[in-house]
Design a protein around this motif. Structure first.
Motif, PDB file in Angstrom:
ATOM      1  N   MET A   1       0.835  -1.196   0.000  1.00  0.00           N
ATOM      2  CA  MET A   1       0.000   0.000   0.000  1.00  0.00           C
ATOM      3  C   MET A   1       0.876   1.254   0.000  1.00  0.00           C
ATOM      4  SD  MET A   1      -3.143   1.183   0.071  1.00  0.00           S
ATOM      5  CE  MET A   1      -4.067  -0.258   0.574  1.00  0.00           C
ATOM      6  N   ILE A   2       0.638   2.143  -0.954  1.00  0.00           N
ATOM      7  CA  ILE A   2       1.386   3.390  -1.058  1.00  0.00           C
ATOM      8  C   ILE A   2       0.761   4.427  -0.132  1.00  0.00           C
ATOM      9  CG2 ILE A   2       2.096   5.258  -2.588  1.00  0.00           C
ATOM     10  CD1 ILE A   2       1.860   3.212  -4.905  1.00  0.00           C
TER      11      ILE A   2
ATOM     12  N   PHE B   1      -3.521  10.732 -13.770  1.00  0.00           N
ATOM     13  CA  PHE B   1      -2.426  11.654 -13.474  1.00  0.00           C
ATOM     14  C   PHE B   1      -1.305  10.819 -12.896  1.00  0.00           C
ATOM     15  CE2 PHE B   1       0.002  14.724 -10.988  1.00  0.00           C
ATOM     16  CZ  PHE B   1       0.135  15.762 -11.904  1.00  0.00           C
ATOM     17  N   SER B   2      -0.120  10.935 -13.479  1.00  0.00           N
ATOM     18  CA  SER B   2       0.971  10.021 -13.155  1.00  0.00           C
ATOM     19  C   SER B   2       1.573  10.289 -11.793  1.00  0.00           C
ATOM     20  CB  SER B   2       2.064  10.113 -14.227  1.00  0.00           C
ATOM     21  OG  SER B   2       2.726  11.365 -14.173  1.00  0.00           O
ATOM     22  N   THR B   3       2.303   9.315 -11.294  1.00  0.00           N
ATOM     23  CA  THR B   3       3.167   9.439 -10.126  1.00  0.00           C
ATOM     24  C   THR B   3       4.606   9.236 -10.586  1.00  0.00           C
ATOM     25  OG1 THR B   3       3.279   7.105  -9.495  1.00  0.00           O
ATOM     26  CG2 THR B   3       1.331   8.351  -8.763  1.00  0.00           C
ATOM     27  N   ARG B   4       5.529   9.197  -9.643  1.00  0.00           N
ATOM     28  CA  ARG B   4       6.926   8.906  -9.975  1.00  0.00           C
ATOM     29  C   ARG B   4       7.157   7.409 -10.156  1.00  0.00           C
ATOM     30  NH1 ARG B   4      11.311  12.390  -6.682  1.00  0.00           N
ATOM     31  NH2 ARG B   4      12.536  11.034  -8.039  1.00  0.00           N
TER      32      ARG B   4
ATOM     33  N   THR C   1       1.748  18.187  -4.834  1.00  0.00           N
ATOM     34  CA  THR C   1       2.981  17.640  -5.396  1.00  0.00           C
ATOM     35  C   THR C   1       4.174  17.876  -4.470  1.00  0.00           C
ATOM     36  OG1 THR C   1       3.036  19.689  -6.701  1.00  0.00           O
ATOM     37  CG2 THR C   1       2.324  17.704  -7.824  1.00  0.00           C
ATOM     38  N   CYS C   2       4.240  19.059  -3.880  1.00  0.00           N
ATOM     39  CA  CYS C   2       5.386  19.411  -3.037  1.00  0.00           C
ATOM     40  C   CYS C   2       5.365  18.680  -1.694  1.00  0.00           C
ATOM     41  CB  CYS C   2       5.409  20.918  -2.822  1.00  0.00           C
ATOM     42  SG  CYS C   2       6.965  21.570  -2.159  1.00  0.00           S
TER      43      CYS C   2
ATOM     44  N   LEU D   1       6.533  10.556  -4.106  1.00  0.00           N
ATOM     45  CA  LEU D   1       5.494  10.024  -4.989  1.00  0.00           C
ATOM     46  C   LEU D   1       5.312  10.868  -6.241  1.00  0.00           C
ATOM     47  CD1 LEU D   1       3.209   7.918  -5.369  1.00  0.00           C
ATOM     48  CD2 LEU D   1       1.709   9.506  -4.133  1.00  0.00           C
ATOM     49  N   LEU D   2       5.564  12.181  -6.126  1.00  0.00           N
ATOM     50  CA  LEU D   2       5.284  13.112  -7.216  1.00  0.00           C
ATOM     51  C   LEU D   2       6.480  14.037  -7.439  1.00  0.00           C
ATOM     52  CD1 LEU D   2       1.687  14.054  -6.038  1.00  0.00           C
ATOM     53  CD2 LEU D   2       2.253  12.552  -7.962  1.00  0.00           C
ATOM     54  N   PHE D   3       6.728  14.408  -8.683  1.00  0.00           N
ATOM     55  CA  PHE D   3       7.770  15.386  -8.979  1.00  0.00           C
ATOM     56  C   PHE D   3       7.289  16.777  -8.604  1.00  0.00           C
ATOM     57  CE2 PHE D   3       8.928  12.131 -12.266  1.00  0.00           C
ATOM     58  CZ  PHE D   3      10.198  11.854 -11.785  1.00  0.00           C
ATOM     59  N   SER D   4       8.173  17.559  -7.968  1.00  0.00           N
ATOM     60  CA  SER D   4       7.861  18.932  -7.593  1.00  0.00           C
ATOM     61  C   SER D   4       9.050  19.832  -7.933  1.00  0.00           C
ATOM     62  CB  SER D   4       7.554  19.038  -6.095  1.00  0.00           C
ATOM     63  OG  SER D   4       7.528  20.389  -5.673  1.00  0.00           O
TER      64      SER D   4
END
Length: 288
Positions: free
Chosen positions: A1-2, A39-42, A257-258, A263-266
């Motif tokens: 689980m993320i 919407f993508s993740t890393r 994102t931040c 998980l996400l690019f910021s």
């Protein structure tokens, strides 16, 4: 689980973890049965280093072969065709392009799928066309007209927001397809939250000029350093509602994102050392 941070416990946007390519999606769009989107993740790609692993940026040093493989994996994960994808070199404008069938020729190179410059969003009524826009803190805006069977996807940073990209996209759908704002479903996707987004007086003044005086306190709060925290989510919400989007047809992210650098690019969190996320939206090809 993320595990990831959310600003509240709402379920307007959810993380699909059922495959090797996790992605965020909006239930309000999923339940329509008319589109494929995400919407993508890393996570789930083949890039490495500061681009690890689902990077979609082609200009910061990643191997183009890895970037293309990431696009193929993501399209497969959400069930749409990479061969029918279209992108643009975004430049923080509010310019939009209507995508037609002749723009979707198969077997194009990665760069050939990005034929536009100074375009920051698309609208289309072509079934199976895959609209793709790129992000690393800016706001993705998703649109679906379930009556006219048309979609839109826009990129709205602070410049796009202050110039009302959301309203521009709604108007473009009205002009191109006869859409009515009250029919359109709109979603504000993962992007930088107010707590993380500090801006100076110049940007604050732009928003004061663009919004009504009584809306300033909803968008801007002064921090201890004498600068401002800007709420792009609220700004886009106000813009979309003023453009005629019904509250029941509007979904607003609670994912920053931040706040989620693993998980996400910021861009703000990494000071520019990062890859890109992407938003994907496609009208189902089996709909008439």
């Amino acid at each position: 689980m993320i595990e990831y941070k959310r600003k509240d416990n709402g379920n307007r946007i959810l993380l699909n973890q059922d495959s090797s390519v996790p992605y965020f999606y909006f239930p309000i769009l999923e339940q329509s049965g008319l589109v494929k989107h995400g919407f993508s993740t890393r996570l789930g790609g083949v890039s490495s280093g500061e681009f690890a692993s689902m990077n979609f940026n082609m200009t910061r040093g990643d191997d183009p072969a890895n970037v293309e493989e990431n696009f193929r994996r993501f399209c497969k994960a959400i069930g749409c065709s990479w061969d029918r994808a279209v992108m643009t070199h975004q430049t923080h404008t509010v310019n939009l392009r209507v995508i037609t069938e002749d723009m979707l020729a198969p077997n194009r190179t990665l760069e050939e799928k990005k034929p536009f410059t100074d375009i920051d969003g698309f609208v289309t009524n072509v079934p199976g066309a895959v609209l793709i826009t790129s992000f690393a803190d800016c706001v993705p805006l998703f649109f679906l007209d379930p009556v006219k069977k048309a979609i839109g996807l826009s990129h709205s940073g602070w410049r796009g927001t202050v110039n009302r990209m959301g309203a521009v996209t709604v108007q473009k759908m009205e002009d191109a397809f006869g859409s009515r704002p009250e029919d359109i479903i709109a979603c504000i996707g993962p992007s930088i939250c107010q707590d993380c987004y500090e801006v100076g007086e110049e940007v604050a003044d732009e928003f004061r000029s663009s919004f009504r005086a009584e809306q300033e306190s909803l968008l801007l709060s002064r921090n201890d350093a004498g600068r401002y925290q800007l709420d792009l989510w609220k700004a886009n919400e106000l813009i979309l509602k003023e453009a005629g989007i019904a509250e029941a047809h509007l979904a607003i992210t609670n994912v920053c994102t931040c706040c989620n650098p693993g998980l996400l690019f910021s861009h703000r969190y990494t000071h520019g050392k990062r890859g890109n996320l992407c938003a994907f939206l496609s009208l189902n090809s089996n709909e008439s």
